[in-house]
Design a protein around this motif. Structure first.
Motif, mmCIF file in Angstrom:
data_model
loop_
_atom_site.group_PDB
_atom_site.id
_atom_site.type_symbol
_atom_site.label_atom_id
_atom_site.label_comp_id
_atom_site.label_asym_id
_atom_site.label_seq_id
_atom_site.Cartn_x
_atom_site.Cartn_y
_atom_site.Cartn_z
ATOM 1 N N ARG A 1 9.626 20.705 -1.542
ATOM 2 C CA ARG A 1 10.769 19.885 -1.151
ATOM 3 C C ARG A 1 10.724 18.498 -1.774
ATOM 4 N NH1 ARG A 1 10.584 20.128 5.149
ATOM 5 N NH2 ARG A 1 12.426 18.820 4.948
ATOM 6 N N GLY A 2 9.593 18.125 -2.328
ATOM 7 C CA GLY A 2 9.500 16.826 -2.980
ATOM 8 C C GLY A 2 9.454 15.661 -2.020
ATOM 9 N N LEU A 3 9.092 15.918 -0.761
ATOM 10 C CA LEU A 3 9.083 14.895 0.274
ATOM 11 C C LEU A 3 7.736 14.883 0.982
ATOM 12 C CD1 LEU A 3 12.487 15.849 1.898
ATOM 13 C CD2 LEU A 3 12.118 13.926 0.357
ATOM 14 N N ILE A 4 7.358 13.718 1.488
ATOM 15 C CA ILE A 4 6.198 13.645 2.363
ATOM 16 C C ILE A 4 6.731 13.751 3.787
ATOM 17 C CG2 ILE A 4 4.252 12.258 3.145
ATOM 18 C CD1 ILE A 4 4.223 10.889 0.444
ATOM 19 N N PRO A 5 6.295 14.733 4.562
ATOM 20 C CA PRO A 5 6.867 14.951 5.901
ATOM 21 C C PRO A 5 6.306 14.003 6.957
ATOM 22 C CG PRO A 5 5.222 16.621 5.451
ATOM 23 C CD PRO A 5 5.350 15.809 4.184
#
Length: 237
Positions: A77-81
């Protein structure tokens, strides 16, 4: 201040797509004076104002099946959760808007109530952004650092601005942020003739200039010993 507090100028120009032409096709100089044009990528500063962004190439090559396996594992997703706390976002924005003991003059004319309205509007926008990010379940990012070297849950719970979380990211990724404008660069070669049955893949991405993702590449070499990884900074000016 919470890591959920982000400003519109904290992001680079949006990614055009998963795959793109070589970066020679990207803008490399400011538009001529007197003409309207998109700001060159080299002119965008990082979110903290500590310098310009660095454009990187990551070349990966090896046996076709192993390269394809890596490419699949790299997608995410290319995101840090990081955990999202809307109430904390609103509180932080209100504190930023009103300042510590700031006068109405230093608040540029905003009243206390005006600061509260601004903070609530910022929270609403942040919640919309967070919801949109949660909907990105299609693994659209071709080189997701978190997918390759996952952040442990106990580190994620600390939040994006906790010193221990920042220390972990710099130790294991080399950068305290997810890479920006990640692209798979179609047509890029390995720079030399590869053995039969081998193929290359080249990724381009930005990190803050002072943060080189060398630790992440070291981890990739250990996890995929049959592949070769070459990280190189590229000049966008």
């Amino acid at each position: 201040m919470t890591g959920n507090l982000r400003f519109p100028w904290a992001d680079l120009p949006p990614v055009k797509g998963e795959e793109t032409a070589p970066d020679s096709a990207l803008p490399t100089a400011p538009a001529p004076r007197g003409r309207r044009g998109r700001r060159p990528l080299a002119a965008w500063r990082d979110a903290t104002g500590n310098g310009y962004w660095q454009w990187w190439h990551l070349l990966v090559h090896g046996p076709v099946a192993v390269v394809e396996g890596f490419a699949g594992a790299a997608r995410g997703r290319g995101l840090i959760p990081w955990p999202f706390d809307g109430e904390r976002v609103e509180e932080d924005m209100f504190a930023l808007a009103i300042g510590d003991g700031a006068s109405a003059h230093t608040r540029r004319g905003l009243s206390v109530e005006g600061c509260r309205i601004l903070a609530r509007q910022f929270r609403n926008a942040a919640e919309v952004r967070h919801s949109q990010n949660l909907m990105r379940m299609d693994h659209a990012c071709v080189l997701d650092f978190h997918a390759l070297v996952p952040i442990p849950p106990d580190i994620l719970r600390l939040g994006a601005t906790h010193p221990d979380a920042l220390s972990w990211l710099r130790r294991h990724w080399g950068t305290a942020e997810a890479p920006r404008n990640v692209q798979r660069l179609v047509g890029r070669k390995a720079g030399r003739r590869l053995p039969n049955g081998h193929k290359p893949v080249v990724y381009g991405f930005f990190t803050p200039r002072a943060e080189a993702p060398e630790p992440l590449v070291v981890a990739l070499r250990a996890r995929w010993p049959d592949l070769s990884f070459a990280l190189s900074p590229r000049d966008m000016t």
